[in-house]
Structure formats: C-alpha cells, structure tokens
Design a protein around this motif. Structure first.
Motif, PDB file in Angstrom:
ATOM      1  N   ASN A 165       0.719  -1.006   0.190  1.00 39.20           N
ATOM      2  CA  ASN A 165       0.089   0.207  -0.375  1.00 39.20           C
ATOM      3  C   ASN A 165       1.132   1.515  -0.158  1.00 39.20           C
ATOM      4  N   ALA A 210       0.806   5.601   4.931  1.00 41.88           N
ATOM      5  CA  ALA A 210      -0.063   5.853   5.334  1.00 41.88           C
ATOM      6  C   ALA A 210       0.038   7.584   5.528  1.00 41.88           C
ATOM      7  N   THR A 211      -0.791   8.534   5.730  1.00 50.68           N
ATOM      8  CA  THR A 211      -1.082  10.197   5.809  1.00 50.68           C
ATOM      9  C   THR A 211      -0.577  10.527   6.791  1.00 50.68           C
ATOM     10  N   ASP A 267      -3.967   9.400   9.022  1.00 52.99           N
ATOM     11  CA  ASP A 267      -3.874   7.896   9.342  1.00 52.99           C
ATOM     12  C   ASP A 267      -3.120   7.860  10.917  1.00 52.99           C
ATOM     13  N   LEU A 268      -1.846   8.622  10.637  1.00 52.81           N
ATOM     14  CA  LEU A 268      -1.334   7.786  11.956  1.00 52.81           C
ATOM     15  C   LEU A 268      -1.916   8.856  13.548  1.00 52.81           C
ATOM     16  N   TYR A 282      -4.717   9.137  14.115  1.00 54.09           N
ATOM     17  CA  TYR A 282      -6.102   8.576  13.963  1.00 54.09           C
ATOM     18  C   TYR A 282      -5.821   7.497  14.721  1.00 54.09           C
ATOM     19  N   LEU A 283      -4.561   6.827  14.174  1.00 51.06           N
ATOM     20  CA  LEU A 283      -4.629   5.452  14.903  1.00 51.06           C
ATOM     21  C   LEU A 283      -3.870   5.971  16.495  1.00 51.06           C
ATOM     22  N   LEU A 334       4.830   3.029   8.701  1.00 50.07           N
ATOM     23  CA  LEU A 334       4.273   3.443   7.988  1.00 50.07           C
ATOM     24  C   LEU A 334       3.865   4.234   7.357  1.00 50.07           C
ATOM     25  N   ASN A 386       1.277   1.659   4.222  1.00 46.01           N
ATOM     26  CA  ASN A 386       0.928   1.651   4.857  1.00 46.01           C
ATOM     27  C   ASN A 386       0.286   0.023   5.006  1.00 46.01           C
ATOM     28  N   PRO A 433      -2.978  -2.510   7.087  1.00 46.08           N
ATOM     29  CA  PRO A 433      -2.947  -1.061   6.965  1.00 46.08           C
ATOM     30  C   PRO A 433      -3.631  -0.668   8.397  1.00 46.08           C
ATOM     31  N   VAL A 434      -3.665   0.518   8.403  1.00 42.99           N
ATOM     32  CA  VAL A 434      -4.498   1.168   9.969  1.00 42.99           C
ATOM     33  C   VAL A 434      -5.815   0.217  10.030  1.00 42.99           C
ATOM     34  N   THR A 435      -6.115   0.754   9.592  1.00 39.20           N
ATOM     35  CA  THR A 435      -7.395   0.224   9.203  1.00 39.20           C
ATOM     36  C   THR A 435      -7.839  -0.369   9.768  1.00 39.20           C
TER      37      THR A 435
END
Length: 212
Positions: free
Chosen positions: A26, A29-30, A33-34, A36-37, A53, A57, A77-79
């Motif tokens: 992938n 990660a943005t 994203d980070l 939010y995680l 990441l 991602n 990925p993070v999700t």
C-alpha cells in the motif's frame, strides 16, 4: 539497520523475485492516519512503526500469494489494525467484563494470556494468527509477539522491535540469512525453534524451516 534501509531491501527483492506481492504494498499512511491511530489506541506509537507506516500502510494482505513476514504473516493497514484490535477487545469484554486485565500493569515483554488494550496488531495470517506490537511501558516496549485467539501469545516476543523484524526479513530475503535465527538455540524461548528461509514456489512466497 534503519527501517528505511530494511524496507528498501525487502521491496527491492520483491520487485525481482515476487513482483505480484510488490504491487500489493500500500502507499504510505498519511499524517491523518497516524494521528487517528494514536488517538484511537490512546498511546504513542513506536518510532520504527511510524517510520514503516510512513513508507507503506501495510499491504493488501488478503490478496498476497503467500507470506511476507515469517512464518505466515502479511502486514496490515491502519484500518485493519484498529478493526482487529476492537474485535479482540470486544471478545475480552464479553468473557471477562469491562475491568482492566491484570497484565496491563506488567512491563512490555511479559507474556499475557489475555488480549490487552496495549496490544496493537500489525500483521495477520490466513489461519487467524496475528503479530502485534506490545505498547506497555518498559525496556521492551515495541517488541513484536505472535498471538492466536485459542492459544494466546508465544512464550516470548519474536522480535525486540518492528525495526528488528524488518532487518531479519530483509536479511533472509536478500542475504539468505535465516530469520528468527536467535531462537534456534533454545536460549530465548523454552523450546528450540527452527530458523526460517523464504522460497517462491508456484508464485507463492513461503517460509520453510531451515535445515540444522
């Protein structure tokens, strides 16, 4: 070896030897994203996990033919990290109630039969196994464990960090140095465990136990 160097070695090897998996890595990660995680787990992320990441991602792990990480794992990925973590937290609450698990107060690197809020999945296997990062406090914060819902964790972390994991994988892919070599003597785990080498067979990337 830095995360960036190890990851470059891994993806370079994939491009030549297993391009199908290389296309399933992938994009990074943005920053959103980070953030939010970290907010979702309410803990700072280890620097080496952030660096990974920011390079990728995870992978489209359900489409990978085989396993990028020994012995059966692909990065998520993070999700998916958060979905799997939330699912396991829900199962723990259904079994044990909403109270804190005793292991939460233990130092990172201590085995826990319960899934803890301070565990973050980073890779999944097709047979429902997980690799997770231990985010409890202590000298071993950031170590990587294996987890199976029916069997709990391994008896000791597989790697001391995400960075060590990636270096181990890169060494096996590029240099032919068996991964998980430090466990072969039985000095780290109670039982000896064979080190692993990669093999591309029928367009599947597999890990097999290296001969003694």
């Amino acid at each position: 070896m830095s995360v960036a160097t190890s990851w470059s070695r891994i993806t370079g090897w994939l491009a030549v030897h297993h391009p199908a998996t290389a296309t399933l890595v992938n994009p990074p990660a943005t920053a959103v994203d980070l953030r939010y995680l970290e907010a979702a787990i309410n803990r700072p992320l280890p620097a080496d996990l952030v660096e990974l990441l920011e390079l990728a991602n995870g992978t489209q792990h359900r489409s990978v033919r085989g396993s990028l990480i020994p012995t059966l794992y692909n990065l998520v990925p993070v999700t998916d990290m958060l979905k799997t973590r939330q699912m396991l937290q829900k199962i723990q609450r259904q079994i044990f109630g909403s109270g804190a698990r005793p292991g939460e107060s233990d130092a990172a690197g201590q085995s826990s039969m319960d899934w803890l809020d301070s565990f973050l999945p980073i890779a999944e296997a097709a047979d429902a196994g997980l690799l997770y990062v231990d985010l409890r406090d202590g000298d071993q914060r950031g170590c990587v464990w294996e987890w199976y819902a029916e069997g709990g964790p391994a008896s000791a972390p597989w790697w001391s960090s995400v960075g060590e994991m990636l270096d181990d994988v890169a060494g096996a892919l590029v240099d032919g140095r068996p991964a998980l070599q430090k466990y072969a003597s039985g000095a780290v785990w109670p039982e000896k465990r064979a080190p692993y080498l990669p093999e591309v067979d029928d367009d599947y990337l597999r890990w097999f136990a290296a001969p003694d």
